[in-house]
Design an enzyme around this catalytic site. Structure first.
Site, PDB file in Angstrom:
ATOM      1  N   ASP A 181      59.023 103.515 -43.493  1.00  0.00           N
ATOM      2  CA  ASP A 181      59.118 104.498 -42.411  1.00  0.00           C
ATOM      3  C   ASP A 181      58.899 105.928 -42.903  1.00  0.00           C
ATOM      4  OD1 ASP A 181      59.670 104.474 -39.553  1.00  0.00           O
ATOM      5  OD2 ASP A 181      61.341 105.806 -40.064  1.00  0.00           O
ATOM      6  N   ASP A 211      50.800 104.739 -31.765  1.00  0.00           N
ATOM      7  CA  ASP A 211      51.549 103.509 -31.999  1.00  0.00           C
ATOM      8  C   ASP A 211      53.019 103.816 -32.290  1.00  0.00           C
ATOM      9  OD1 ASP A 211      51.367 100.541 -32.823  1.00  0.00           O
ATOM     10  OD2 ASP A 211      52.279 101.439 -34.592  1.00  0.00           O
ATOM     11  N   HIS A 215      59.652 105.113 -32.126  1.00  0.00           N
ATOM     12  CA  HIS A 215      60.270 105.142 -33.459  1.00  0.00           C
ATOM     13  C   HIS A 215      60.069 106.469 -34.172  1.00  0.00           C
ATOM     14  CE1 HIS A 215      61.255 100.962 -32.934  1.00  0.00           C
ATOM     15  NE2 HIS A 215      60.054 100.821 -32.394  1.00  0.00           N
ATOM     16  N   GLU A 247      52.955 105.137 -27.263  1.00  0.00           N
ATOM     17  CA  GLU A 247      53.530 103.836 -26.965  1.00  0.00           C
ATOM     18  C   GLU A 247      55.044 103.899 -27.037  1.00  0.00           C
ATOM     19  OE1 GLU A 247      53.742  99.260 -28.133  1.00  0.00           O
ATOM     20  OE2 GLU A 247      54.067 100.871 -29.548  1.00  0.00           O
ATOM     21  N   ARG A 349      44.165 101.346 -17.878  1.00  0.00           N
ATOM     22  CA  ARG A 349      43.553 100.769 -19.079  1.00  0.00           C
ATOM     23  C   ARG A 349      43.342  99.264 -18.869  1.00  0.00           C
ATOM     24  NH1 ARG A 349      47.016 101.008 -24.470  1.00  0.00           N
ATOM     25  NH2 ARG A 349      48.261  99.533 -23.264  1.00  0.00           N
TER      26      ARG A 349
END
Ligand code: LM2
Ligand code: CA
Length: 509
Positions: A181, A211, A215, A247, A349
């Site tokens: 990470d 992406d 997070h 996302e 999309r």
């Protein structure tokens, strides 16, 4: 029962600096050409996406990734460096694709994997030949070293992995499925990522899918985005910011992280959309309730979302989970996609898949040895060689054109049979009728359209001067008769002013 629904598309909510899709005029949908090679995408822009009115393509991550035995698709979500060499092609091919697509008014949106590098543990060489070591956290191709990753100082879970989605700190500072990470609070890390994204911008992309945005801290993302160049002015005009959609899987439940934390500056991918539409088309929620589809269903403001029926993860039971409709159920999938494209909510999309056995959710794209195979095109426009190409299904590409033609109009003349038969118009430009019920639909409805003979773009095409499918006559009073057999493969009819006999065909506005 005829109800008139006041449409709500011109919202007053402010949308973010990076929320504006950078489509060429008159184009309003993108397609994810999942795992395609750059050379195939370049051809697809020229021979299909340009002429059929698509705005752009989401491409698989273009940066160097780790190499996993049997080459599963998911290796591309494990970055090794920001060198632009992958199984889809090298930087030269990438640049050629971007130029050729831009020339035919089709934009390229790159999938940006910037939350992490490879899995922690293991070592090897990436697709551009760079060494990596997930034990020591060494990525000399960037270069990143152990200092550039979150450690026990930032992440407090027992094994450095994310377990508790009710703890925002853990979700953002610990490891997503053991992926190393990145410490995005560091200027050095932010600079390296911005340098990568700017490289793509300078090559001519129109923006990014980000992406795993959930997070990453919104503040870290803003700091990276603030470093981005404007788009190439020869293609996009001056002072145009990249289009960014992040996302963020927020199903509207109780998790710590909410989509709205990200929508003040860019868009988010809307996962409620496909989940709820699957429930409707699977007969768990009556279609009549779609009369107020959009924000009223707990979704973000229309200007803040990218919407889709399925994506490369949830079509195979990864991220965001199962239950969505996919190409494996073509009748329901086409209906849901038609509804998405006919309705004004969100920026749309389309997913374009390859075939796979659902018992192996890791299977990579059609390949010969370690190379991705060419996409083959059949005489009926469809694809072969294991490529599904939903974006080339007539019902889908014709509705991409429908959306272009009706853009800017509200939902009007809503009708339903109180159950699974619905119909609605878009201003005086288009009208759609759908029959998901257990009986035949036989109705004369107010379409709002000018009198004339229209081609149904679900059963066929408008090949000026003829319709290859059904024809619908709209009278001087705007009314037309519709007859739809519920057991047909395509129990829907859609008409619009770009496919009206005696008038030139239009796929964009
Ligand atoms: C995403 N969005 O947030 C992508 O859409 C999704 O496809 C990515 O996961 C994910 N985030 C990370 O970028 C995929 C796949 C995972 C896979 C990762 C990395 O859904 O299953 O994880 O890519 O390749 C795999 C293994 C996992 C293992 C991990 C690290 O499935 O078990 O963790 O690699 O080695 C021990
Ligand atoms: Ca993180």
């Amino acid at each position: 029962m005829a109800v008139s629904v006041p449409g709500k598309i011109f919202s007053t909510a402010l949308s973010g600096e990076f929320s504006n899709p950078t489509c060429a005029p008159g184009r309003h949908s993108i397609v994810h050409l999942f795992e395609w090679k750059w050379s195939d995408i370049a051809q697809e822009c020229e021979r299909f996406l340009g002429p059929y009115g698509y705005c752009g393509v989401q491409i698989s991550p273009p940066n160097e990734n780790c190499v996993i035995t049997n080459r599963p698709w998911r290796e591309r979500y494990q970055p090794v460096s920001y060198k632009l060499t992958t199984r889809s092609g090298d930087e030269h091919r990438l640049k050629d694709m971007i130029d050729r697509c831009n020339r035919v008014n089709v934009r390229i949106y790159a999938d940006a994997v910037i939350n992490h590098m490879t899995g922690a543990g293991g070592s090897g060489h990436g697709t551009a030949g760079s060494p990596w070591n997930g034990q020591t956290l060494s990525y000399p191709g960037v270069p990143f070293s152990g200092w550039d990753f979150n450690s026990g100082n930032e992440c407090h879970s027992s094994d450095m992995n994310i377990h508790n989605y009710n703890d925002a700190n853990e979700v953002r500072n610990c490891r997503l499925v053991n992926l190393a990470d990145l410490k995005l609070g560091k200027d050095y890390v932010r600079d390296k990522i911005a340098e990568y994204l700017n490289h793509l911008i300078d090559l001519g992309v129109g923006g990014f899918r980000v992406d795993a945005a959930k997070h990453m801290w919104p503040g870290d993302l803003r700091a990276i985005f603030a470093r981005l160049h404007n788009l190439k002015s020869d293609v996009f005009g001056s002072n145009v910011k990249p289009f960014i959609y992040q996302e963020v899987i927020d199903m509207g439940g109780n998790e710590a992280i909410k989509a709205h934390e990200y929508t003040t500056f860019a868009r988010v991918t809307d996962f409620i959309f496909g989940m709820k539409l699957a429930q409707v088309f699977r007969h768990k929620i009556a279609a009549k309730w779609l009369y107020n589809w959009g924000e009223s269903w707990g979704q973000p403001n229309t200007n803040n979302v990218v919407v889709f029926i399925d994506n490369h993860d949830n079509q195979r039971g990864h991220g965001g989970g199962g239950g969505v409709l996919t190409h494996f159920e073509p009748k329901l999938y086409k209906l849901a996609t038609e509804f998405m494209l006919a309705h004004p909510y969100g920026f749309t999309r389309i997913m374009s898949s390859y075939d796979f056995d659902r018992s192996n959710t890791n299977l990579g794209p059609p390949h010969d040895g370690s190379s991705i195979k060419d996409v083959t095109i059949n005489s009926d426009l469809k694809c072969g060689g294991g490529w599904t190409c939903e974006h080339r299904w007539r019902q889908i590409f014709n509705m991409v054109a429908f959306r272009n033609v009706v853009m800017g109009t509200n939902v009007q003349n809503w009708w339903d049979n109180t159950n699974y038969q619905i119909a609605f118009g878009r201003g005086n430009k288009g009208f759609i009728v759908m029959n998901m019920d257990s009986s035949r639909l036989e109705q004369t409805l107010q379409t709002g359209l000018p009198a004339g003979t229209y081609c149904d773009v679900i059963s066929g095409n408008y090949e000026d001067p003829n319709c290859t499918g059904k024809m619908i006559n709209v009278g001087n009073d705007g009314r037309a008769h519709f007859s739809i057999d519920n057991s047909s493969d395509d129990p829907s009819i859609a008409i619009h002013i770009g496919a009206r006999k005696g008038h030139p065909k239009k796929v964009t506005t």
